[in-house]
Design a protein around this motif. Structure first.
Motif, short mmCIF file in Angstrom:
data_model
loop_
_atom_site.label_atom_id
_atom_site.label_comp_id
_atom_site.label_asym_id
_atom_site.label_seq_id
_atom_site.Cartn_x
_atom_site.Cartn_y
_atom_site.Cartn_z
N PHE A 1 -4.67 8.97 4.72
CA PHE A 1 -4.04 7.76 4.21
C PHE A 1 -3.80 6.76 5.33
O PHE A 1 -4.05 5.55 5.17
CB PHE A 1 -2.70 8.08 3.52
CG PHE A 1 -1.89 6.85 3.22
CD1 PHE A 1 -2.25 6.00 2.19
CD2 PHE A 1 -0.78 6.52 4.00
CE1 PHE A 1 -1.53 4.83 1.93
CE2 PHE A 1 -0.06 5.36 3.76
CZ PHE A 1 -0.42 4.51 2.71
N VAL A 2 -3.30 7.22 6.46
CA VAL A 2 -3.01 6.31 7.58
C VAL A 2 -4.29 5.65 8.07
O VAL A 2 -4.32 4.44 8.34
CB VAL A 2 -2.29 7.06 8.72
CG1 VAL A 2 -2.14 6.16 9.94
CG2 VAL A 2 -0.92 7.54 8.25
N GLU A 3 -5.36 6.42 8.17
CA GLU A 3 -6.64 5.84 8.61
C GLU A 3 -7.10 4.76 7.64
O GLU A 3 -7.53 3.67 8.05
CB GLU A 3 -7.70 6.94 8.73
CG GLU A 3 -7.44 7.90 9.88
CD GLU A 3 -8.38 9.11 9.85
OE1 GLU A 3 -9.06 9.30 8.80
OE2 GLU A 3 -8.44 9.85 10.85
N GLU A 4 -6.99 5.03 6.35
CA GLU A 4 -7.41 4.05 5.34
C GLU A 4 -6.49 2.84 5.33
O GLU A 4 -6.95 1.70 5.14
CB GLU A 4 -7.43 4.72 3.96
CG GLU A 4 -8.52 5.77 3.82
CD GLU A 4 -8.45 6.51 2.50
OE1 GLU A 4 -7.41 6.38 1.80
OE2 GLU A 4 -9.42 7.24 2.17
N LEU A 5 -5.20 3.06 5.56
CA LEU A 5 -4.24 1.97 5.60
C LEU A 5 -4.58 0.97 6.71
O LEU A 5 -4.61 -0.25 6.48
CB LEU A 5 -2.83 2.54 5.83
CG LEU A 5 -1.71 1.53 6.15
CD1 LEU A 5 -1.44 0.64 4.94
CD2 LEU A 5 -0.43 2.27 6.56
N PHE A 6 -4.86 1.48 7.89
CA PHE A 6 -5.15 0.59 9.01
C PHE A 6 -6.52 -0.08 8.85
O PHE A 6 -6.69 -1.24 9.25
CB PHE A 6 -5.04 1.35 10.33
CG PHE A 6 -3.63 1.45 10.82
CD1 PHE A 6 -3.15 0.59 11.79
CD2 PHE A 6 -2.77 2.40 10.29
CE1 PHE A 6 -1.84 0.67 12.23
CE2 PHE A 6 -1.45 2.48 10.71
CZ PHE A 6 -0.98 1.61 11.69
N VAL B 1 0.86 -1.18 0.00
CA VAL B 1 0.00 0.00 0.00
C VAL B 1 0.90 1.23 0.00
O VAL B 1 1.49 1.58 1.03
CB VAL B 1 -0.94 0.03 1.22
CG1 VAL B 1 -1.93 1.18 1.08
CG2 VAL B 1 -1.66 -1.30 1.42
N ALA B 2 1.02 1.89 -1.14
CA ALA B 2 1.89 3.07 -1.25
C ALA B 2 1.16 4.31 -0.76
O ALA B 2 -0.04 4.49 -1.00
CB ALA B 2 2.34 3.26 -2.68
N GLY B 3 1.88 5.17 -0.05
CA GLY B 3 1.29 6.42 0.43
C GLY B 3 2.20 7.12 1.40
O GLY B 3 3.32 6.67 1.68
N GLU B 4 1.74 8.22 1.94
CA GLU B 4 2.52 9.09 2.82
C GLU B 4 2.00 8.95 4.25
O GLU B 4 0.86 9.30 4.53
CB GLU B 4 2.41 10.53 2.33
CG GLU B 4 3.07 11.55 3.22
CD GLU B 4 4.54 11.25 3.42
OE1 GLU B 4 4.89 10.83 4.55
OE2 GLU B 4 5.31 11.41 2.47
N ILE B 5 2.85 8.46 5.16
CA ILE B 5 2.38 8.22 6.53
C ILE B 5 2.19 9.50 7.33
O ILE B 5 1.70 9.45 8.45
CB ILE B 5 3.30 7.26 7.30
CG1 ILE B 5 4.70 7.86 7.50
CG2 ILE B 5 3.35 5.89 6.63
CD1 ILE B 5 5.48 7.18 8.59
#
Length: 253
Positions: free
Chosen positions: A71-76, A62-66
């Protein structure tokens, strides 16, 4: 059933300032080889895919900016949807050694954003999940540094960010105690990454000398993280130091 780990900084490519993500990539490969599913995140899709190819177990890229909250919310959310619970390892970046009078605010903020704001956002989302799952519990591993204890010359952004990681780690361990959430800070000294390779040629010392420094194989860092991640949640390792035996840390300065 395989365990799952989420690793930030799991790529190993070019970055505007010095990047320590070789540790993230090595950790991902080591966890995968030990039978873990791994979720890899970082800024560059191509570099993450390269890391993924080297992993032997189930891998999600999952590429993105932490430093981006959404993005972090969607990642988790995606991580929980795909795999359920997991421990987490936070990587970080550094910058060129610069006297404070020549240091730009942009550089200072960039390092703080990646090294502190990013781990804060990831920790917040992880703790939310760890508290509400049944049974509650989880593990977070933060990438600290020897600089969290004793800085190098002209290292304001990096040293400040790593001192702050110590606070984040201890607050997480304290507030997570009642929920079986543990947090570890691993302080790494001169693992032979792209960032530290120059130390073998010469590193600036507090007395003004430029002296070659010892490094060690990053695989030992990855293996240590696998060990920490594999511990049950009722066993805590608050701080772990792993460094080259010849690193000028004890008595630095």
């Amino acid at each position: 059933m395989a365990k799952t780990a989420l690793i930030t900084g799991a790529s190993a490519g070019k970055f505007p300032i010095k990047c320590r993500t070789r540790i993230g990539r090595s950790t991902a490969i080591a966890l995968s080889a030990a039978g873990w599913n791994v979720i890899l995140t970082g800024r560059r899709q191509d570099a993450l895919e390269e890391s993924s190819i080297r992993c032997s177990n189930l891998t999600l890229v999952v590429a993105g900016e932490i430093t981006n909250e959404k993005f972090v919310e969607e990642l988790f959310s995606l991580a929980v949807e795909r795999f359920g619970t997991f421990p987490m390892f936070n990587a970080g970046i550094s910058s060129a050694q610069t006297p404070i009078e020549n240091l730009s605010l942009d550089t200072f903020q960039q390092v703080l954003n990646v090294n502190l704001v990013g781990p804060f956002l990831c920790t917040r989302e992880a703790v939310r999940i760890f508290k509400t799952q049944s049974p509650p519990g989880g593990r977070i591993i933060n990438n600290g540094s020897l600089a969290a204890h004793v800085p190098r010359p002209h290292s304001f952004p990096y040293a400040c960010s790593k001192h702050a990681i110590s606070g984040l780690t201890k607050c997480t361990a304290l507030d997570g105690r009642a929920y079986n959430i543990t947090c570890t800070q691993i302080d790494i000294g001169n693992a032979h990454t792209d960032m530290a390779a120059g130390h073998t040629v010469g590193a600036l010392q507090p007395d003004g000398r430029v002296v070659p420094e010892a490094t060690f194989d990053v695989q030992h860092v990855a293996d240590t993280i696998v060990h920490i991640a594999s511990l049950p949640n009722d066993v805590a390792m608050l701080e772990v130091n792993i460094m080259a035996a010849g690193a000028p840390y004890v008595g630095r300065g």
